[in-house]
Design an enzyme around this catalytic site. Structure first.
Site, mmCIF file in Angstrom:
data_model
loop_
_atom_site.group_PDB
_atom_site.id
_atom_site.type_symbol
_atom_site.label_atom_id
_atom_site.label_comp_id
_atom_site.label_asym_id
_atom_site.label_seq_id
_atom_site.Cartn_x
_atom_site.Cartn_y
_atom_site.Cartn_z
ATOM 1 N N GLU A 167 -5.573 -11.378 -1.267
ATOM 2 C CA GLU A 167 -6.385 -11.247 -0.039
ATOM 3 C C GLU A 167 -7.873 -11.264 -0.377
ATOM 4 O OE1 GLU A 167 -5.181 -7.831 2.287
ATOM 5 O OE2 GLU A 167 -3.068 -8.122 1.821
ATOM 6 N N TRP A 204 -8.816 -14.480 2.138
ATOM 7 C CA TRP A 204 -8.451 -13.825 3.408
ATOM 8 C C TRP A 204 -9.343 -14.306 4.547
ATOM 9 C CZ3 TRP A 204 -3.818 -12.140 3.640
ATOM 10 C CH2 TRP A 204 -3.382 -11.299 4.668
ATOM 11 N N GLU A 237 0.803 -1.232 0.000
ATOM 12 C CA GLU A 237 0.000 0.000 0.000
ATOM 13 C C GLU A 237 0.833 1.278 0.000
ATOM 14 O OE1 GLU A 237 -2.824 -0.559 3.185
ATOM 15 O OE2 GLU A 237 -3.428 -2.520 2.448
HETATM 16 O O1 G3I Z 1 -2.625 -8.209 18.967
HETATM 17 C C1 G3I Z 1 -3.847 -7.848 19.591
HETATM 18 C C2 G3I Z 1 -4.219 -8.894 20.554
HETATM 19 O O2 G3I Z 1 -3.244 -8.965 21.555
HETATM 20 C C3 G3I Z 1 -5.604 -8.566 21.128
HETATM 21 O O3 G3I Z 1 -6.018 -9.643 21.920
HETATM 22 C C4 G3I Z 1 -6.613 -8.368 19.986
HETATM 23 C C5 G3I Z 1 -7.987 -8.001 20.519
HETATM 24 O O4 G3I Z 1 -8.514 -6.879 19.865
HETATM 25 O O5 G3I Z 1 -6.133 -7.369 19.149
HETATM 26 C C6 G3I Z 1 -4.955 -7.831 18.578
HETATM 27 O O6 G3I Z 1 -4.471 -7.174 17.440
HETATM 28 C C7 G3I Z 1 -5.331 -7.105 16.338
HETATM 29 C C8 G3I Z 1 -4.874 -8.083 15.255
HETATM 30 O O7 G3I Z 1 -5.607 -7.872 14.050
HETATM 31 C C9 G3I Z 1 -5.036 -9.541 15.656
HETATM 32 O O8 G3I Z 1 -6.380 -9.827 15.874
HETATM 33 C C10 G3I Z 1 -5.232 -5.695 15.840
HETATM 34 O O9 G3I Z 1 -5.810 -4.836 16.795
HETATM 35 C C11 G3I Z 1 -5.928 -5.555 14.519
HETATM 36 O O10 G3I Z 1 -5.638 -4.240 13.997
HETATM 37 C C12 G3I Z 1 -5.407 -6.578 13.552
HETATM 38 O O11 G3I Z 1 -6.115 -6.398 12.338
HETATM 39 C C13 G3I Z 1 -5.498 -6.932 11.192
HETATM 40 C C14 G3I Z 1 -5.224 -5.798 10.206
HETATM 41 O O12 G3I Z 1 -4.747 -6.341 8.984
HETATM 42 C C15 G3I Z 1 -4.177 -4.833 10.744
HETATM 43 O O13 G3I Z 1 -2.924 -5.464 10.893
HETATM 44 C C16 G3I Z 1 -6.444 -7.945 10.577
HETATM 45 O O14 G3I Z 1 -6.528 -9.075 11.445
HETATM 46 C C17 G3I Z 1 -5.932 -8.399 9.208
HETATM 47 O O15 G3I Z 1 -6.904 -9.202 8.581
HETATM 48 C C18 G3I Z 1 -5.677 -7.176 8.357
HETATM 49 O O16 G3I Z 1 -5.164 -7.612 7.116
HETATM 50 C C19 G3I Z 1 -4.886 -6.568 6.180
HETATM 51 C C20 G3I Z 1 -3.659 -6.996 5.379
HETATM 52 O O17 G3I Z 1 -2.599 -7.263 6.269
HETATM 53 C C21 G3I Z 1 -3.272 -5.904 4.368
HETATM 54 N N1 G3I Z 1 -4.382 -5.589 3.508
HETATM 55 C C22 G3I Z 1 -5.619 -5.206 4.200
HETATM 56 C C23 G3I Z 1 -6.029 -6.324 5.188
HETATM 57 C C24 G3I Z 1 -7.330 -5.972 5.865
HETATM 58 O O18 G3I Z 1 -7.191 -4.835 6.660
#
Ligand code: G3I
Length: 387
Positions: free
Chosen positions: A297, A345, A193
């Site tokens: 994804e 995804w 991105e």
């Molecule tokens: O790590 C904490 C964990 O300790 C806590 O228990 C949990 C409860 O809320 O939060 C956890 O972190 C979250 C993580 O996912 C694991 O669940 C983050 O807050 C959350 O922001 C994170 O979201 C991910 C997001 O990327 C940001 O990294 C999504 O799972 C994931 O599907 C999403 O994937 C992205 C691709 O990498 C890039 N393209 C877009 C796609 C969708 O946003």
């Protein structure tokens, strides 16, 4: 329709109640490898218009790798749902991507300090079960560890940290090879991105390294591993023509300036009715770069404007067709030598980043791991059935 849903839930509950381990239960976990015509296994309730009885595994209907996402904790878990999750993964897919575990925020724990343990567990699982691993993602503005956001060193010191991180990570994950000497981690999303629309996105990396940080990142990755496939990954490459053109022009600059790049990841977070005609156009445009093309994804929202309180048959069928279109256009447009694969995804709806408390149903399995008609759509598309 509500009545139909209630009847199907009751039927499913009865099936669960009367099944025992060896003689099978309801068909969860996707299609079986060799369907047994004499089996007493109750089929998926075909009166449920949202489900179907799958008979083919996704990886068996495609000539390229089919992927899904994992986490180290799910792979280590022995809970009933994670066991079913792994059964489906092993049956239907042959490529995996870490949803979050191999991102910078998880692995770059402090200056010159890395924690590769989650990624290592994923690679070990892949090695044991015959998966390819696609690395995701080395540099992404949304995955920056807190300490790096507040890094007080100079810009030169910041860049040195990023260079060392990229090189150490790529070199580390190049170490594991399968019995044929093929590295388990085949590829990396090096930069995720970089663009915001057709403009370069302002981020910590542009501010502290410069707008050419993406070129440096690809060069650092290549220095660390001469063979691993290097991808640029972004969303709305299908659907946003200006953004797509910016990416294509970036690729031609890379090629003329000898910046290494092997492929483009089209994330493909779609809606049931978007994009329409731009979907095949975009796949053609990206294939025309001559690089590898990864649908990286894939998911399809059925309720992006929140107009539904429950899924309707009509919307589910539109969503099924959108999955079919992706499978069909990817298979029929991208030359075989450029087909890096297609990664979905998430497995169950409730595990999707789009689930939002149950207000959307974007994936191929319902929350009980039954195959939805979206699965049928993708199978049809991969088999060359025109939408
Ligand atoms: O790590 C904490 C964990 O300790 C806590 O228990 C949990 C409860 O809320 O939060 C956890 O972190 C979250 C993580 O996912 C694991 O669940 C983050 O807050 C959350 O922001 C994170 O979201 C991910 C997001 O990327 C940001 O990294 C999504 O799972 C994931 O599907 C999403 O994937 C992205 C691709 O990498 C890039 N393209 C877009 C796609 C969708 O946003």
């Amino acid at each position: 329709m509500k009545l139909l849903k209630i009847i199907s839930v009751l039927l499913l509950a009865m099936c669960i109640g009367c099944s025992s381990g060896d003689d099978g239960g309801p068909q969860v976990g996707g299609p079986t490898e060799t369907p047994d015509p004499d089996s007493e296994t109750p089929p998926v309730d075909n009166s449920d218009p949202f489900l179907y009885s799958a008979t083919q595994n996704l990886k068996d209907v495609a000539d390229f790798p089919l992927g899904n996402i994992v986490s180290a904790s799910k792979l280590a878990s022995t809970s009933a749902s994670n066991t079913t999750f792994k059964d489906i993964l092993n049956q239907e897919y042959n490529s995996i991507t870490a949803e979050n575990d191999m991102k910078m925020a998880n692995m770059f724990t402090g200056p010159d300090t890395y924690d590769f343990s989650d990624g290592d567990a994923i690679v070990a699982y892949a090695l044991e079960n015959g998966f390819r691993v696609h690395g995701h993602a080395l540099i992404w503005h949304s995955s920056i560890p807190n300490w790096l956001n507040t890094f007080e060193g100079t810009d030169e010191e910041f860049e040195a940290q990023i260079e060392a991180y990229v090189k150490a990570t790529v070199a580390h994950f190049a170490e594991v090879t399968d019995g044929d000497g093929v590295p388990v981690v085949a590829s990396w999303d090096v930069v995720n991105e970089y663009f915001d629309g057709s403009a370069v996105r302002t981020s910590l990396f542009t501010q502290r390294i410069g707008t050419d940080f993406h070129e440096k990142a690809f060069q650092w990755a290549r220095e660390a591993d001469p063979d691993v496939k290097l991808f640029y990954n972004d969303y709305n490459i299908a659907g946003e023509v200006d953004k797509r053109n910016a990416i294509i022009s970036m690729v031609s600059n890379f090629i003329s300036d000898d910046i290494p790049i092997d492929g483009i990841g089209m994330q493909m977070h779609l809606n049931h009715d978007w994009p329409s005609t731009d979907l095949p156009t975009s796949i053609q445009d990206i294939a025309d770069t001559g690089l590898l093309v990864h649908i990286s994804e894939l998911d399809v929202k059925a309720n992006y404007s929140d107009d539904l309180s429950e899924l309707t048959v009509e919307r589910a069928q539109a969503q099924e067709e959108q999955y079919q279109r992706v499978g069909y256009y990817y298979t029929s447009i991208v030359p075989q030598a450029q087909q890096f694969g297609l990664t979905i995804w998430g497995v169950r709806d409730q595990d999707s980043w789009l689930y939002d408390g149950g207000s959307d149903w974007p994936l191929l399995y319902d929350n009980d791991f039954n195959t939805k008609i979206t699965h049928r759509g993708l199978v049809d598309g991969l088999e060359g059935v025109a939408p």
